[in-house]
Write an enzyme that holds these catalytic residues in place. Sequence first.
Site, short mmCIF file in Angstrom:
data_model
loop_
_atom_site.label_atom_id
_atom_site.label_comp_id
_atom_site.label_asym_id
_atom_site.label_seq_id
_atom_site.Cartn_x
_atom_site.Cartn_y
_atom_site.Cartn_z
N LYS A 11 43.43 39.70 34.33
CA LYS A 11 43.80 41.07 33.98
C LYS A 11 44.21 41.94 35.15
O LYS A 11 43.52 41.98 36.17
CB LYS A 11 42.60 41.74 33.30
CG LYS A 11 42.21 41.13 31.97
CD LYS A 11 41.06 41.93 31.44
CE LYS A 11 40.53 41.44 30.13
NZ LYS A 11 39.22 42.07 29.87
N GLY A 57 31.96 40.75 41.34
CA GLY A 57 32.21 42.19 41.24
C GLY A 57 32.01 42.91 42.56
O GLY A 57 32.75 43.83 42.91
N GLY A 115 33.22 34.52 42.59
CA GLY A 115 33.59 34.23 41.21
C GLY A 115 34.50 33.03 41.12
O GLY A 115 34.25 32.00 41.74
N ARG A 131 24.64 30.44 45.87
CA ARG A 131 23.93 31.68 46.17
C ARG A 131 22.55 31.43 46.75
O ARG A 131 22.07 32.23 47.55
CB ARG A 131 23.83 32.54 44.89
CG ARG A 131 25.14 33.23 44.58
CD ARG A 131 25.06 34.06 43.34
NE ARG A 131 26.17 35.00 43.28
CZ ARG A 131 26.42 35.79 42.25
NH1 ARG A 131 25.65 35.75 41.19
NH2 ARG A 131 27.45 36.63 42.28
#
Length: 395
Positions: A202, A375, A352, A37
């Site tokens: 998930k 996200g 991620g 980043r």
Amino acid sequence: MAKKTIDDVEVQGQTVLMRVDFNVPLDEQQNITDDLRIRMALPSIRSVVDRGGRLVLISHLGRPKGDASDSALSLKPVAARLGQMLNQDVLFAEDTVGDAARACVSRLADGDVVVLENLRFDAREKKGDEGFAKSLAGFADIYCNNAFGTCHRSDASMVAVPLAMGDKPKVVGLLVAEEIRYLSDAIASPRRPFVAVLGGAKVSDKIGVIRNLLNICDSVLVGGAMAYTFSLSQGGKVGGSLVEADKVGLAQELLQAGGDKLMLPVDCHCGDAFSADCARQIVVAGEIPDDYQGLDIGPKTAEQFAEVIGGAGTVVWNGPMGVFEMPPFDQGTRAVAEAIARGDSISIIGGGDSAAAIEQFGLADRVSHVSTGGGASLAMLEGKTFAAVELLDNV
Ligand code: 3PG
Ligand code: MG
């Protein structure tokens, strides 16, 4: 609507307030374990420094709780690393809008850089507080949002600060511009076939992404623990695998909506414990023994997925196929990463875990784009727009 970038504004002698996402992983000694980043923010930082602008960098780091543990979330080590990367002194202010910050900002000469302390050390950041935003906006002549990883948030530094800038220039950084180019524009008019590879734990995290991508992709390949919830919804045996029993109905609905587009694993690499040295078996999907759990896609699935990926014009990948941090359960994720790297598609890797995986396999420079947003990249793949970007100046 295309946004003005930092390159489009005159910065000589001007103070630029740049919101970056320096939310980097740290080990227990506050060493930065992955500086992606920071590296990805450099072109915009250099654009200001090289043209004689005065740069004030603001970021959050982690989710401070307001107690003694917060000191581990100081941006000080990040400022030091940035100084090494830029090969120049980078100032660090011990607070965010207090005396230290004001003193540092007023001391800046053309080409200087200061990093202010963690925005979230002040509770007003998460609340989107206007007074806090006014103090930050008061430091600068120009606002720049270069914090792609935080663009889905409405924290003060993302929304209230650019609003508080009034008529002063508010632009996107080059990183945000590039992320949008890949995660939004490339997907809006993809080179076909357009293939999405989705994994992770998930189904519930990815519902919006699956729905949106089923509308625009030619194939959606599903792996990771998420696949066991789909398997369960088809009456499969999943043993002790991680599943969301309450999402079985949703999985059925997605299967129906997906039809032939949705490809599920045909086999599974499972183990009798969550450990690298457990007893292992390859079984047909939906036939996981009671005392075993699925930990990766199987080799037949890896082969099928690789073939579809090999024929793709555009690939979007978000989420690992298995427990890639724990070999030998990295094989499925590795097969997907290698197929993407080998192919000549426009390849977009969500942030991620998939970004971590492609780095771990040493393949990051063989894909078109690795997103710095977790996200945020998911939200963009869901087709969402960001207030933090919408309110910035158009070209
Ligand atoms: C991230 O790592 O996803 C971003 O830096 C945003 O952090 P947050 O999820 O704590 O808002
Ligand atoms: Mg997050």
